[in-house]
Write a protein that holds these residues in place. Sequence first.
Motif, short mmCIF file in Angstrom:
data_model
loop_
_atom_site.label_atom_id
_atom_site.label_comp_id
_atom_site.label_asym_id
_atom_site.label_seq_id
_atom_site.Cartn_x
_atom_site.Cartn_y
_atom_site.Cartn_z
N ARG A 105 0.84 -1.20 0.00
CA ARG A 105 0.00 0.00 0.00
C ARG A 105 0.87 1.24 0.00
NH1 ARG A 105 -4.70 -0.68 4.65
NH2 ARG A 105 -5.74 -2.54 3.80
N VAL A 106 0.33 2.35 -0.49
CA VAL A 106 1.01 3.64 -0.41
C VAL A 106 0.05 4.66 0.17
CG1 VAL A 106 2.59 3.14 -2.31
CG2 VAL A 106 0.37 4.20 -2.80
N GLY A 107 0.60 5.69 0.82
CA GLY A 107 -0.24 6.74 1.39
C GLY A 107 0.58 7.99 1.63
N ASP A 108 -0.08 9.15 1.50
CA ASP A 108 0.58 10.43 1.70
C ASP A 108 0.06 11.06 2.98
OD1 ASP A 108 0.89 13.56 -0.12
OD2 ASP A 108 2.43 12.36 0.88
N HIS A 109 0.96 11.65 3.78
CA HIS A 109 0.60 12.27 5.06
C HIS A 109 1.18 13.68 5.12
CE1 HIS A 109 -0.72 8.32 6.73
NE2 HIS A 109 0.19 7.87 5.88
N GLU A 112 1.84 15.48 8.48
CA GLU A 112 2.97 14.98 9.26
C GLU A 112 4.27 14.99 8.46
OE1 GLU A 112 1.63 11.52 11.96
OE2 GLU A 112 0.17 11.53 10.32
N ASP A 113 4.21 15.49 7.24
CA ASP A 113 5.39 15.71 6.39
C ASP A 113 6.10 14.40 6.03
OD1 ASP A 113 7.16 17.29 4.90
OD2 ASP A 113 8.60 17.40 6.54
N PHE A 114 5.34 13.38 5.65
CA PHE A 114 5.97 12.18 5.12
C PHE A 114 4.99 11.44 4.21
CE2 PHE A 114 3.96 10.43 8.95
CZ PHE A 114 3.43 9.23 8.50
N SER A 115 5.57 10.62 3.33
CA SER A 115 4.81 9.68 2.51
C SER A 115 5.21 8.27 2.91
CB SER A 115 5.08 9.90 1.02
OG SER A 115 4.70 11.20 0.64
N ARG A 116 4.30 7.31 2.73
CA ARG A 116 4.53 5.95 3.26
C ARG A 116 4.20 4.89 2.23
NH1 ARG A 116 2.03 4.48 9.03
NH2 ARG A 116 3.95 5.60 9.62
N ARG A 176 2.68 1.34 -9.88
CA ARG A 176 4.08 1.54 -9.52
C ARG A 176 4.49 3.01 -9.54
NH1 ARG A 176 7.17 -3.61 -12.45
NH2 ARG A 176 5.83 -5.22 -11.54
N THR A 177 3.80 3.82 -10.31
CA THR A 177 4.07 5.26 -10.28
C THR A 177 3.19 5.88 -9.20
OG1 THR A 177 4.59 5.32 -12.64
CG2 THR A 177 4.01 7.41 -11.58
N ILE A 178 3.83 6.46 -8.18
CA ILE A 178 3.11 6.99 -7.02
C ILE A 178 2.81 8.47 -7.22
CG2 ILE A 178 3.17 7.35 -4.53
CD1 ILE A 178 5.01 4.91 -4.36
N GLY A 179 3.84 9.25 -7.52
CA GLY A 179 3.64 10.67 -7.79
C GLY A 179 3.48 11.55 -6.57
N PHE A 180 3.90 11.08 -5.37
CA PHE A 180 3.90 11.96 -4.20
C PHE A 180 5.05 12.94 -4.34
CE2 PHE A 180 1.91 8.29 -1.56
CZ PHE A 180 0.67 8.58 -2.08
N PRO A 181 5.10 13.98 -3.49
CA PRO A 181 6.14 15.02 -3.67
C PRO A 181 7.57 14.47 -3.73
CG PRO A 181 4.46 15.81 -2.16
CD PRO A 181 4.14 14.38 -2.44
N THR A 182 7.91 13.53 -2.83
CA THR A 182 9.28 12.99 -2.86
C THR A 182 9.31 11.49 -3.15
OG1 THR A 182 9.20 12.74 -0.44
CG2 THR A 182 10.23 14.74 -1.31
N LEU A 183 8.29 10.74 -2.74
CA LEU A 183 8.20 9.31 -3.04
C LEU A 183 7.48 9.17 -4.38
CD1 LEU A 183 8.67 6.37 -2.19
CD2 LEU A 183 6.54 6.49 -0.88
N ARG A 184 8.24 8.88 -5.45
CA ARG A 184 7.68 8.96 -6.79
C ARG A 184 7.22 7.61 -7.36
NH1 ARG A 184 8.42 14.07 -8.61
NH2 ARG A 184 6.45 13.49 -9.61
N GLY A 185 7.81 6.52 -6.88
CA GLY A 185 7.41 5.24 -7.43
C GLY A 185 8.10 4.08 -6.73
#
Length: 230
Positions: A105-109, A112-116, A176-185
């Motif tokens: 799973r992926v998730g953006d927070h 709290e300034d992090f992606s998971r 596989r492509t996530i596209g969060f600010p720093t966690l991209r894939g």
Amino acid sequence: MTRQRVPLLASLVVLLAAACTTDHDGATPAPPTTTASSASVAATGPATTPPATAGPSVTRPAAPGDWHVTYGWAVPTAPARVSHTVRLPLTPPPGEPLPVLVEVRVGDHPDEDFSRITFAFRGPIPGYEVAYVARVEQDGSGDPVDLPGTAFLALRFNPAQAHDGAGRNTASTPPRTIGFPTLRGWAPAGDFEGYLSFGLGLSRGGLPVRLGESTRPDGTHVVSVDVRRS
């Protein structure tokens, strides 16, 4: 003469009877008395209970769902390893003798300034490690793994697998492509002989990373990888 003998005999009988009621020193014996000693009183009294002593402290495992950090925020330029002992049977049952990946799973927070990204396993929780690498390579062949971004994290679980006894994939996964600010894939990088590998693509290098674990109510173990958003 006969009349005088009767009073004399009667007097003798009275004197003999009086003598039988006294002891040898003329004192009347007192009835025996019994005095209980203090030792016998203590022995027959109520038992004294010693004060209770505290037993050894017991550390209880975390309750299902309790998330805890296994690697605090840092930049893993060298592999950050978390070890777990996985006891395998001498004769493993057919199918899935190792911890089995069942979900990614992926998730953006942003608050709290992090992606998971999380990896959920059926069975015991495997050991794992993460590190920054120049490029993520496919296990065995050494071919580069295609990932978005300009910096890369290599993640490996051991022992673990993502297939069943027939070789079928066991995990549900996001795009596989996530596209969060720093966690991209993300992408798989190997599933062979008890080693399960992945690569993470980041927007830039030097971002702090945090690792954690939790257990779901159904017993599934979850390993989370957090990446700073800024």
